[in-house]
Design a protein around this motif. Structure first.
Motif, short mmCIF file in Angstrom:
data_model
loop_
_atom_site.label_atom_id
_atom_site.label_comp_id
_atom_site.label_asym_id
_atom_site.label_seq_id
_atom_site.Cartn_x
_atom_site.Cartn_y
_atom_site.Cartn_z
N ILE A 191 -6.42 1.32 -0.76
CA ILE A 191 -5.43 2.18 -1.44
C ILE A 191 -5.07 1.59 -2.81
CG2 ILE A 191 -3.05 3.08 -1.34
CD1 ILE A 191 -3.47 3.27 1.76
N GLY A 192 -4.91 0.25 -2.87
CA GLY A 192 -4.58 -0.40 -4.15
C GLY A 192 -5.64 -0.10 -5.20
N TYR A 193 -6.90 -0.18 -4.82
CA TYR A 193 -8.00 0.07 -5.76
C TYR A 193 -8.09 1.57 -6.11
CZ TYR A 193 -12.79 0.17 -7.66
OH TYR A 193 -13.89 0.35 -8.46
N TRP A 194 -7.88 2.41 -5.11
CA TRP A 194 -7.94 3.86 -5.30
C TRP A 194 -6.90 4.33 -6.32
CZ3 TRP A 194 -5.82 7.84 -1.26
CH2 TRP A 194 -6.18 9.15 -1.65
N MET A 195 -5.70 3.74 -6.25
CA MET A 195 -4.60 4.18 -7.13
C MET A 195 -4.72 3.63 -8.56
SD MET A 195 -2.99 6.17 -5.26
CE MET A 195 -3.10 6.60 -3.54
N TYR A 196 -5.17 2.40 -8.68
CA TYR A 196 -5.15 1.73 -9.99
C TYR A 196 -6.53 1.56 -10.62
CZ TYR A 196 -0.31 0.66 -9.04
OH TYR A 196 1.02 0.78 -8.76
N GLY A 197 -7.60 1.66 -9.81
CA GLY A 197 -8.94 1.45 -10.34
C GLY A 197 -9.10 0.05 -10.89
N ASN A 198 -9.87 -0.08 -11.96
CA ASN A 198 -10.14 -1.43 -12.47
C ASN A 198 -9.00 -2.00 -13.32
OD1 ASN A 198 -10.38 -0.13 -14.92
ND2 ASN A 198 -12.62 -0.23 -14.98
N ALA A 199 -7.88 -1.27 -13.42
CA ALA A 199 -6.73 -1.79 -14.18
C ALA A 199 -5.76 -2.57 -13.28
CB ALA A 199 -5.99 -0.63 -14.83
N TRP A 208 0.82 -1.23 0.00
CA TRP A 208 0.00 0.00 0.00
C TRP A 208 0.84 1.27 0.00
CZ3 TRP A 208 0.38 3.49 3.93
CH2 TRP A 208 0.69 3.04 5.22
N SER A 209 2.02 1.25 0.66
CA SER A 209 2.84 2.46 0.69
C SER A 209 3.45 2.75 -0.69
CB SER A 209 3.92 2.38 1.77
OG SER A 209 4.72 1.23 1.56
N ALA A 210 3.84 1.68 -1.42
CA ALA A 210 4.37 1.88 -2.78
C ALA A 210 3.27 2.37 -3.71
CB ALA A 210 4.97 0.57 -3.31
N SER A 211 2.03 1.94 -3.45
CA SER A 211 0.89 2.43 -4.24
C SER A 211 0.67 3.92 -4.00
CB SER A 211 -0.39 1.66 -3.87
OG SER A 211 -0.28 0.31 -4.21
N VAL A 212 0.77 4.34 -2.73
CA VAL A 212 0.61 5.76 -2.39
C VAL A 212 1.71 6.57 -3.07
CG1 VAL A 212 0.78 7.45 -0.50
CG2 VAL A 212 -0.56 5.36 -0.19
N LYS A 213 2.96 6.07 -3.02
CA LYS A 213 4.11 6.76 -3.64
C LYS A 213 3.88 6.93 -5.14
CE LYS A 213 8.74 7.75 -3.42
NZ LYS A 213 8.90 8.35 -4.71
N LYS A 214 3.31 5.90 -5.76
CA LYS A 214 3.08 5.95 -7.21
C LYS A 214 1.96 6.92 -7.56
CE LYS A 214 3.69 2.64 -10.88
NZ LYS A 214 3.67 1.29 -11.34
N GLY A 215 1.03 7.07 -6.62
CA GLY A 215 -0.07 8.03 -6.83
C GLY A 215 -1.18 7.47 -7.70
N VAL A 216 -2.27 8.22 -7.75
CA VAL A 216 -3.41 7.81 -8.57
C VAL A 216 -2.98 7.83 -10.04
CG1 VAL A 216 -5.79 8.35 -9.24
CG2 VAL A 216 -5.04 8.75 -6.89
N GLN A 217 -3.22 6.73 -10.73
CA GLN A 217 -2.78 6.60 -12.12
C GLN A 217 -3.58 7.51 -13.06
OE1 GLN A 217 0.06 4.42 -12.92
NE2 GLN A 217 -0.01 5.04 -10.79
N PRO A 218 -2.92 8.02 -14.14
CA PRO A 218 -3.67 8.84 -15.09
C PRO A 218 -4.77 8.00 -15.75
CG PRO A 218 -1.41 8.38 -15.85
CD PRO A 218 -1.51 7.89 -14.45
N ASP A 219 -5.87 8.61 -16.04
CA ASP A 219 -7.03 7.94 -16.66
C ASP A 219 -7.55 6.77 -15.83
OD1 ASP A 219 -6.70 9.65 -18.86
OD2 ASP A 219 -5.24 8.28 -19.75
N VAL A 220 -7.43 6.88 -14.49
CA VAL A 220 -7.93 5.79 -13.64
C VAL A 220 -9.45 5.69 -13.75
CG1 VAL A 220 -8.21 7.18 -11.53
CG2 VAL A 220 -7.70 4.76 -11.34
N GLN A 221 -9.96 4.46 -13.79
CA GLN A 221 -11.41 4.24 -13.90
C GLN A 221 -11.87 3.27 -12.81
OE1 GLN A 221 -11.87 2.90 -17.97
NE2 GLN A 221 -12.26 4.98 -18.67
#
Length: 454
Positions: free
Chosen positions: A293-301, A208-221
């Protein structure tokens, strides 16, 4: 496996189990209990219960939670995740309470409790097949997870190396268990289990911390990924199974409690419950941040294993995958121990083999080889989680403890206890019916593109 004289010698050399309050066993039964993995050692401390439960619970399932969230959506996903945490903590409390509900007797194994509730034969038929499906199922899935995480580690650390097939990594992972499986009982694997529990918290935190560092992905759905209504519904069912899989510690809880000493003044449920509460706090610290957090950052991808979605920083993700390997080694042993106990009980008590190292060596190595072989044949991570999760995890974790509680304690109709138990039963039955449907479809889709032993 040996002569009658050897058998007699073995039985006479062993002492009775001093922790039992009322002991009506014959010398032969005492000797067998001293040898079997679950009942041979009763000197565990409360913190053994904590890390055994963390190791049993926080498995590979945590890495699939963001993917499950992507198939469920925000509202249903959060609701089912939180509800599962509450329901399974309640059913775990029931099992801890029922371990010594009969004065002078301990239900050291899940099926012994089932036999007390449903009768000698029916109890066995209800509990043993489901418990075996869970434990053997987990061991197969962990063979695949261990192999996949080793492969991911290898690919990250050595990008220019020759590509090695997943099959070989599963075999490398299995080789550890050909050694560790010969540890005699739960207490002897406590060091492995402690390391595994620490690793589970570590790789969950990295995820989850690496996901936060990466941030919300562009075009996240956040919408459902499947293009058809049918696909969306089946994916939803599969995700239910993945969440059920994540809460699977109940299948070994009585066996863990059996290792804690007990007296009338200080029953085992005190230290056991203390350990369970600590374990469930750790479970919450692992599950909720990773899933949300994983879902928030990457969405359905998001991938069906969150660590696969995270590519950078390379050293951190490589380390997390190595942590997963260490954790899954411990988890495999926790779930294999009750299976070893069942096999050895049948061989020694029913078929009258002599309890010996040779017997253990042959049976345990055969079991490890079998789970390795099936894991190599069917390395479909997401589908396996969904299918096994609903098929057997939902009954043994979500509602069987409630059914046993109702049949033994018989709470008054419409009383609070009666209502709570029925809510858990309905929730569990819905999970059991729906999730294997989604899991089976996912397995069929994965199998279409997979070449066996490729």
């Amino acid at each position: 496996m040996g002569t009658q004289a050897q058998t007699q010698q073995f039985y006479s050399d062993n002492n009775s189990n001093s922790n039992d309050k009322v002991d009506n066993r014959t010398a032969r039964e005492k000797a067998i209990d001293e040898w079997l993995p679950i009942t041979s050692s009763r000197n565990a401390k409360w913190w053994y219960s904590a890390f055994h439960n963390v190791t049993a619970m926080v498995g590979a399932g945590v890495l699939g939670l963001p993917y499950a969230m992507s198939q469920l959506g925000w509202g249903p996903g959060v609701a089912i995740l939180v509800l599962s945490w509450i329901v399974t903590l309640y059913t775990l409390w029931q099992m801890v309470e029922m371990h010594e509900m009969v004065p002078g007797k301990r239900f050291d194994r899940y099926h012994e409790l089932g036999q007390h509730a449903f009768g000698e034969k029916l109890g066995l038929y209800i509990i043993v097949p489901q418990q075996l499906i869970v434990e053997v199922g987990v061991n197969i899935v962990y063979m695949v997870t261990g192999g996949k995480s080793l492969k991911k580690f290898h690919d990250l650390v050595c990008k220019d190396c020759k590509d090695i097939k997943l099959t070989y990594f599963i075999m490398i992972f299995a080789s550890v268990h050909f050694v560790l499986s010969h540890l005699p009982n739960f207490n002897s694997i406590s060091g492995v289990s402690l390391a595994a529990a620490v690793m589970s918290l570590s790789y969950s935190t990295i995820a989850w911390s690496a996901s936060v560092k990466k941030g919300v992905q562009p075009d996240v759905q956040y919408g459902y990924k499947a293009s058809t209504v049918t696909g969306t519904v089946f994916n939803f069912f599969n995700a239910l199974g993945e969440i059920a899989f994540a809460y699977a510690g109940h299948n070994v809880v009585l066996e863990i409690q059996a290792t804690i000493p007990s007296t009338p003044e200080k029953p085992s449920k005190g230290p056991m419950w203390k350990g369970v509460v600590v374990a469930y706090i750790v479970v919450a610290l692992c599950y909720f941040p990773v899933a949300l957090i994983g879902y928030w950052m990457y969405g359905n991808a998001v991938s069906d294993n969150i660590l696969i979605s995270l590519e950078k920083p390379t050293w951190l993700i490589a380390m997390a995958n190595l942590f997963v390997v260490v954790h899954v080694i411990g988890s495999y042993q926790i779930y294999a121990m009750p299976v070893f106990d069942m096999i050895e009980t049948v061989l020694v008590k029913k078929l009258h083999f002599t309890p010996s190292f040779t017997l253990r060596f042959i049976t345990r190595n055969t079991y490890v080889a079998l789970t390795m072989f099936i894991g190599i044949c069917f390395p479909f991570f997401g589908g396996l989680l969904g299918f096994f999760g609903g098929f057997a995890f939902a009954p043994t974790t979500y509602f069987l403890p409630c059914v046993i509680w109702l049949s033994i304690y018989k709470p008054k109709k419409w009383s609070l206890s009666w209502i709570i138990n029925w809510i858990c039963i309905v929730f569990g039955v819905v999970l059991m019916v729906l999730s294997p449907i989604g899991g089976l479809r996912q397995l069929i889709l994965d199998a279409k593109t997979y070449e066996f032993f490729n």
